[in-house]
Design an enzyme around this catalytic site. Sequence first.
Site, PDB file in Angstrom:
ATOM      1  N   HIS A  72     -19.107 -48.427 -23.757  1.00 12.70           N
ATOM      2  CA  HIS A  72     -18.809 -49.840 -23.971  1.00 12.70           C
ATOM      3  C   HIS A  72     -20.083 -50.665 -23.859  1.00 12.70           C
ATOM      4  O   HIS A  72     -20.939 -50.397 -23.014  1.00 12.70           O
ATOM      5  CB  HIS A  72     -17.790 -50.338 -22.943  1.00 12.70           C
ATOM      6  CG  HIS A  72     -16.403 -49.844 -23.197  1.00 12.70           C
ATOM      7  ND1 HIS A  72     -15.302 -50.342 -22.536  1.00 12.70           N
ATOM      8  CD2 HIS A  72     -15.921 -48.906 -24.046  1.00 12.70           C
ATOM      9  CE1 HIS A  72     -14.204 -49.728 -22.966  1.00 12.70           C
ATOM     10  NE2 HIS A  72     -14.566 -48.848 -23.874  1.00 12.70           N
ATOM     11  N   TYR A 195     -10.461 -58.575 -18.682  1.00 10.27           N
ATOM     12  CA  TYR A 195     -10.192 -59.091 -17.343  1.00 10.27           C
ATOM     13  C   TYR A 195      -9.558 -60.472 -17.530  1.00 10.27           C
ATOM     14  O   TYR A 195     -10.224 -61.413 -17.966  1.00 10.27           O
ATOM     15  CB  TYR A 195     -11.480 -59.220 -16.543  1.00 10.27           C
ATOM     16  CG  TYR A 195     -12.083 -57.901 -16.109  1.00 10.27           C
ATOM     17  CD1 TYR A 195     -11.939 -57.448 -14.798  1.00 10.27           C
ATOM     18  CD2 TYR A 195     -12.811 -57.107 -16.998  1.00 10.27           C
ATOM     19  CE1 TYR A 195     -12.493 -56.250 -14.385  1.00 10.27           C
ATOM     20  CE2 TYR A 195     -13.369 -55.902 -16.595  1.00 10.27           C
ATOM     21  CZ  TYR A 195     -13.207 -55.480 -15.287  1.00 10.27           C
ATOM     22  OH  TYR A 195     -13.757 -54.291 -14.889  1.00 10.27           O
ATOM     23  N   PRO A 287     -11.385 -52.901  -6.436  1.00 14.11           N
ATOM     24  CA  PRO A 287     -11.719 -52.238  -7.695  1.00 14.11           C
ATOM     25  C   PRO A 287     -12.123 -53.170  -8.831  1.00 14.11           C
ATOM     26  O   PRO A 287     -12.521 -52.686  -9.894  1.00 14.11           O
ATOM     27  CB  PRO A 287     -10.428 -51.487  -8.038  1.00 14.11           C
ATOM     28  CG  PRO A 287      -9.348 -52.264  -7.358  1.00 14.11           C
ATOM     29  CD  PRO A 287      -9.958 -52.784  -6.099  1.00 14.11           C
ATOM     30  N   LYS A 291     -16.947 -50.494  -8.774  1.00 15.64           N
ATOM     31  CA  LYS A 291     -18.125 -50.023  -8.056  1.00 15.64           C
ATOM     32  C   LYS A 291     -17.884 -48.831  -7.139  1.00 15.64           C
ATOM     33  O   LYS A 291     -18.844 -48.183  -6.713  1.00 15.64           O
ATOM     34  CB  LYS A 291     -18.710 -51.170  -7.199  1.00 15.64           C
ATOM     35  CG  LYS A 291     -19.297 -52.287  -8.013  1.00 15.64           C
ATOM     36  CD  LYS A 291     -20.526 -51.831  -8.775  1.00 15.64           C
ATOM     37  CE  LYS A 291     -20.766 -52.683  -9.990  1.00 15.64           C
ATOM     38  NZ  LYS A 291     -21.144 -51.941 -11.167  1.00 15.64           N
ATOM     39  N   TYR A 379     -22.606 -55.402 -13.287  1.00 17.64           N
ATOM     40  CA  TYR A 379     -21.516 -54.571 -13.793  1.00 17.64           C
ATOM     41  C   TYR A 379     -22.063 -53.262 -14.351  1.00 17.64           C
ATOM     42  O   TYR A 379     -21.504 -52.173 -14.100  1.00 17.64           O
ATOM     43  CB  TYR A 379     -20.748 -55.325 -14.875  1.00 17.64           C
ATOM     44  CG  TYR A 379     -19.427 -54.707 -15.252  1.00 17.64           C
ATOM     45  CD1 TYR A 379     -18.275 -54.967 -14.518  1.00 17.64           C
ATOM     46  CD2 TYR A 379     -19.319 -53.863 -16.356  1.00 17.64           C
ATOM     47  CE1 TYR A 379     -17.052 -54.411 -14.864  1.00 17.64           C
ATOM     48  CE2 TYR A 379     -18.100 -53.296 -16.712  1.00 17.64           C
ATOM     49  CZ  TYR A 379     -16.983 -53.579 -15.957  1.00 17.64           C
ATOM     50  OH  TYR A 379     -15.774 -53.016 -16.296  1.00 17.64           O
TER      51      TYR A 379
END
Length: 386
Positions: A72, A195, A287, A291, A379
């Site tokens: 991604h 998200y 979550p 990580k 991220y």
Amino acid sequence: MRTQVAIIGGGPAGLLLSRLLHLRGIDSVVLESRDRDYVEHRQRAGMLEQGTTDALRECGAGERLDREGLVHHGLELRFGGAGHRIPITDLTGRTVTVYAQTEIVKDLVALRLADGGDVRFEAEVVGLDASAPSVTFRSGGRTHTLECDYIAGCDGFHGVSRPAVPGLRTFSREYPFAWLGILADVPPSTEELIYANHDRGFALHSLRSPKVSRLYLQVSPDEDVAAWPDTRIWDELATRFATDDGWTLREGPVTDKSITPMRSFVAEPMRHDRLFLAGDAAHIVPPTGAKGLNLAVSDVIILARALAERYASGSETLLDGYSAACLRRVWRAEHFSYWMTTLLHTDPAASTFERRLQRSHLEYVASSAAAATSLAENYAGLPITG
């Protein structure tokens, strides 16, 4: 029985450490309390940082990852009926990869067994000595003692390793919500993770493969999974993901359903004498930031480097700095995970003022290159140093 490094826990951290040590000519024994089938099928994380995928390739565990993993280059923040893409690769030059932890474990188990590695399933550790290092475990109805030079505690939050560290300082935060997660046999409705922030609560659209979707709903920590039949889950997901342009969510058979509480936790130090903690034995993150698995990988990379230096030169400099090196990265990931969690979830106790502040922050991240870059670099994962 004797080995150089006794590894407690046969999850991805323990197995990867064993493989990294093997490549450096260091012997280890992995002790895992569960059977192989359980370890290879328990559902866990699936989003890998660039550094994690690099480490798996470099240790020889990248063949299936490269073939089946989904690379991604961005993610979507969705709020106010619209999506806002964060272009991770454009901002950082790095990528993230979707590849389930279950598959990583299968790959590492196969590698270690092909190496002739000593991986013992259904071996329950019942005691350890960090000063005259040894591990006592039960297997096949008998009790055994494994003597060693060092012990790596990779046995998770509920394992025996962390309680063996005297004078441990702990830091924690409990969140007023949990995640209801499902696996569904349906092609994902998105090419990149979504998200979503919604007045009814957070939602996440992830994926496991081109044919399997992984989705999550924010629920109350005391929610009963039985109160969520499939129809209710799909209706709620559709509501929280809804956009003004008519985006639709694909539905399919639900094959797994569970509720996961949300917490942040750190234990310091991550070393006592000849015992070293790694992964969930030392720290837990909510979550939202993806990580947990990646922190476990960075811990054992740092530990493998330190042990390699010790056996190559006799120097314990890196071993002495292990806890500090790991904790610098842990606390950065803890903050990022906390930030993502509070940015995206709906706190049931939040005032209208606080909710307006949250919306303002979301709009800032979606519109500011500087704010988006900060999200993207955390991220995708910071460099693993130590």
